[in-house]
Design an enzyme around this catalytic site. Sequence first.
Site, mmCIF file in Angstrom:
data_model
loop_
_atom_site.group_PDB
_atom_site.id
_atom_site.type_symbol
_atom_site.label_atom_id
_atom_site.label_comp_id
_atom_site.label_asym_id
_atom_site.label_seq_id
_atom_site.Cartn_x
_atom_site.Cartn_y
_atom_site.Cartn_z
ATOM 1 C CG ASN A 20 -4.101 -1.090 -3.587
ATOM 2 O OD1 ASN A 20 -4.874 -0.148 -3.598
ATOM 3 N ND2 ASN A 20 -4.266 -2.438 -3.078
ATOM 4 C CG PHE A 30 -2.213 -1.021 1.419
ATOM 5 C CD1 PHE A 30 -2.631 -1.165 -0.101
ATOM 6 C CD2 PHE A 30 -1.837 -2.293 1.885
ATOM 7 C CE1 PHE A 30 -3.975 -2.497 0.306
ATOM 8 C CE2 PHE A 30 -3.152 -3.317 1.869
ATOM 9 C CZ PHE A 30 -3.679 -3.427 1.362
ATOM 10 C CG HIS A 44 -7.861 -1.518 -7.254
ATOM 11 N ND1 HIS A 44 -6.911 -0.355 -7.163
ATOM 12 C CD2 HIS A 44 -7.845 -2.712 -6.699
ATOM 13 C CE1 HIS A 44 -6.066 -0.459 -5.793
ATOM 14 N NE2 HIS A 44 -7.268 -2.173 -5.686
HETATM 15 C C1 LIG Z 1 1.800 -11.207 -3.327
HETATM 16 C C2 LIG Z 1 1.019 -12.840 -2.962
HETATM 17 C C3 LIG Z 1 0.076 -12.606 -1.869
HETATM 18 C C4 LIG Z 1 1.857 -13.914 -2.950
HETATM 19 O O1 LIG Z 1 2.515 -14.113 -4.437
HETATM 20 P P1 LIG Z 1 2.594 -15.221 -5.100
HETATM 21 O O2 LIG Z 1 2.955 -15.454 -6.322
HETATM 22 O O3 LIG Z 1 1.075 -15.936 -4.451
HETATM 23 O O4 LIG Z 1 3.563 -16.423 -3.810
HETATM 24 P P2 LIG Z 1 4.500 -17.175 -3.749
HETATM 25 O O5 LIG Z 1 2.631 -18.688 -3.551
HETATM 26 O O6 LIG Z 1 5.539 -17.661 -4.489
HETATM 27 O O7 LIG Z 1 4.540 -17.014 -1.931
HETATM 28 C C5 LIG Z 1 5.435 -16.558 -1.906
HETATM 29 C C6 LIG Z 1 5.520 -16.215 0.410
HETATM 30 O O8 LIG Z 1 4.516 -16.037 0.545
HETATM 31 C C7 LIG Z 1 4.200 -17.148 0.842
HETATM 32 N N1 LIG Z 1 2.473 -16.117 1.082
HETATM 33 C C8 LIG Z 1 1.886 -16.345 -0.028
HETATM 34 N N2 LIG Z 1 0.859 -16.908 0.700
HETATM 35 C C9 LIG Z 1 0.422 -16.449 2.410
HETATM 36 C C10 LIG Z 1 -0.432 -16.931 3.581
HETATM 37 N N3 LIG Z 1 -1.547 -16.871 2.668
HETATM 38 N N4 LIG Z 1 -0.204 -17.363 4.267
HETATM 39 C C11 LIG Z 1 1.219 -17.248 4.291
HETATM 40 N N5 LIG Z 1 1.989 -17.156 3.400
HETATM 41 C C12 LIG Z 1 1.551 -17.280 2.435
HETATM 42 C C13 LIG Z 1 4.248 -17.686 0.601
HETATM 43 O O9 LIG Z 1 4.711 -19.732 1.037
HETATM 44 C C14 LIG Z 1 5.809 -17.969 -0.162
HETATM 45 O O10 LIG Z 1 6.872 -17.560 1.493
HETATM 46 P P3 LIG Z 1 8.378 -18.051 1.218
HETATM 47 O O11 LIG Z 1 9.112 -19.300 0.754
HETATM 48 O O12 LIG Z 1 9.011 -18.528 1.988
HETATM 49 O O13 LIG Z 1 8.930 -17.468 0.140
HETATM 50 C C15 LIG Z 1 -0.367 -12.450 -4.052
HETATM 51 O O14 LIG Z 1 -1.245 -14.596 -3.519
HETATM 52 C C16 LIG Z 1 -1.124 -11.441 -4.019
HETATM 53 O O15 LIG Z 1 -0.723 -10.545 -4.702
HETATM 54 N N6 LIG Z 1 -2.638 -11.625 -3.582
HETATM 55 C C17 LIG Z 1 -2.909 -10.912 -3.678
HETATM 56 C C18 LIG Z 1 -3.340 -9.926 -2.666
HETATM 57 C C19 LIG Z 1 -4.775 -9.172 -2.164
HETATM 58 O O16 LIG Z 1 -5.893 -10.354 -2.694
HETATM 59 N N7 LIG Z 1 -4.481 -7.957 -2.752
HETATM 60 C C20 LIG Z 1 -6.028 -7.399 -2.177
HETATM 61 C C21 LIG Z 1 -5.736 -5.726 -1.756
HETATM 62 S S1 LIG Z 1 -6.916 -5.126 -1.953
HETATM 63 C C22 LIG Z 1 -7.195 -4.951 -0.119
HETATM 64 O O17 LIG Z 1 -6.259 -5.528 0.456
HETATM 65 C C23 LIG Z 1 -8.102 -3.697 0.408
HETATM 66 C C24 LIG Z 1 -7.646 -3.437 1.406
HETATM 67 C C25 LIG Z 1 -8.580 -2.620 2.453
HETATM 68 C C26 LIG Z 1 -7.554 -1.689 2.689
HETATM 69 C C27 LIG Z 1 -8.333 -0.607 3.571
HETATM 70 C C28 LIG Z 1 -9.250 -1.350 4.088
HETATM 71 O O18 LIG Z 1 -9.890 -0.048 4.380
HETATM 72 C C29 LIG Z 1 -10.586 -1.718 3.288
HETATM 73 C C30 LIG Z 1 -9.318 -2.783 2.541
#
Ligand SMILES: CC(C)(COP(=O)(O)OP(=O)(O)OC[C@H]1O[C@@H](n2cnc3c(N)ncnc32)[C@H](O)[C@@H]1OP(=O)(O)O)[C@@H](O)C(=O)NCCC(=O)NCCSC(=O)/C=C/c1ccc(O)cc1
Length: 404
Positions: free
Chosen positions: A345, A219, A312
């Site tokens: 974001n 963010f 977005h």
């Molecule tokens: C960057 C993410 C989170 C992970 O990327 P990935 O490509 O799936 O990555 P990896 O599967 O290779 O995982 C990278 C690392 O993250 C870890 N990981 C991966 N998800 C996990 C997991 N859910 N648990 C815990 N470890 C994990 C995964 O284990 C790994 O760890 P490591 O092996 O140690 O490097 C990706 O999934 C992503 O961008 N997801 C979407 C994010 C999202 O929902 N964004 C919405 C934003 S909108 C919003 O939030 C609004 C907010 C809001 C704000 C204010 C308000 O008032 C109201 C609302």
Amino acid sequence: MGSAPANVAEMWRARRADGPATVLAIGTANPESCMTRDEFPDMYFRATKSEHLTGLKEKFKRVSQRLGVERRYLHHTEELLAAHPEIIDNSAPSLDTRMDIVKTAVPELSAKASMKAIAEWGRPATDITHLVVTTNSGAHIPGVDFQLISLLGLRPDVRRSMLYLNGCYAGAAALRLAKDLAENNRGARVLVVSAEITVILFSAPEEGNFQTLVNQGLFGDGAAAVIVGSDPVMNNPIERPLFEIMAATQTIIPNSEDAIVMYLTKVGYGGKISTRENPMLIRDNIEKCLADTFEPLGIFCSDWNNMFWAVHPGSSAILDKVDAVLKLKPEKLAASRRVLSENGNMFGATVLFILDELRRGMDKAEHGELPEWGVMTAFGPGLTVETIALHRCPAHGMDKVDQP
Ligand SMILES: CC(C)(COP(=O)(O)OP(=O)(O)OC[C@H]1O[C@@H](n2cnc3c(N)ncnc32)[C@H](O)[C@@H]1OP(=O)(O)O)[C@@H](O)C(=O)NCCC(=O)NCCSC(=O)/C=C/c1ccc(O)cc1
């Protein structure tokens, strides 16, 4: 009654605009302090006295790589955090401090963006008839809308609507509201402002708290202002129409109410973002949202590459899924990716920055490259999806309307 009353239907029609709501000017602003993805982890772990968490810092760097953010502007500098130690203590009550910070920072940043939009528009601030302001950063009354009256020199009878806590769809929701105001009030000029200062979401890194890593890598702070009105004035001074807002819808993705949940706590925002599920939920529902917005206009699009796009960027993972399901060419989401990469974001303000980016393409003699029709879409808690059908205005005169 002295004179014969006009026909009620005629009276009603006379109060309404002839044409669709149109974007007439856009302004954006960020705080001065900028941090790159390479610089931020050192500052973040140092400022929060977490340098001993070396493994977590490496994980934070890996997660940050995946989010698609290269740099961000942040109001919370290391100096500001040092001056308010309660903000870096995840168990200390700090909501009052955070609210005090955003109370002035959000109106000031909003005013900066608004002044740019008003200057571009070319008419006096007193010609603004309606004000729609949205932020997730704070909850004051009188609010940012009220502060903007003196900061911008608006009329005291400007009609204000303040949207607090609408999440990441706030900017598109504000534009939808502005459309209805402009089209239903002949001569109305609506100033839409979406502003975010994310100190409200700042927290120190903690083992086992993945959410914090995403929040601190994703963010950023920014404000965008848009002036919306129907029937652009073509002389004295001329108004320059950019995009006509042809339709605006809002819907809820079924069974997704737990996907993003946010609420204010004594330590700032609490809540949960289902980072793995969100990209999939959006991928599986976006086509229906598009059809529900465009088909009532008689537009049945067979290739979404025939449109321009302001999506977005919840994160780059979300953009990847939209790309894949709609089979978009890489350049279609370039503006969304660029704004995410350069700003992070910024919740609701992000799509308005993207609109600005798209029109800059028009200004740089790339006008011919931007298709006539386009989509703005934004997602947030609910999961709520806002979808807006945009029609690019011709540089001069009227284009004939082509089916995309
Ligand atoms: C960057 C993410 C989170 C992970 O990327 P990935 O490509 O799936 O990555 P990896 O599967 O290779 O995982 C990278 C690392 O993250 C870890 N990981 C991966 N998800 C996990 C997991 N859910 N648990 C815990 N470890 C994990 C995964 O284990 C790994 O760890 P490591 O092996 O140690 O490097 C990706 O999934 C992503 O961008 N997801 C979407 C994010 C999202 O929902 N964004 C919405 C934003 S909108 C919003 O939030 C609004 C907010 C809001 C704000 C204010 C308000 O008032 C109201 C609302």
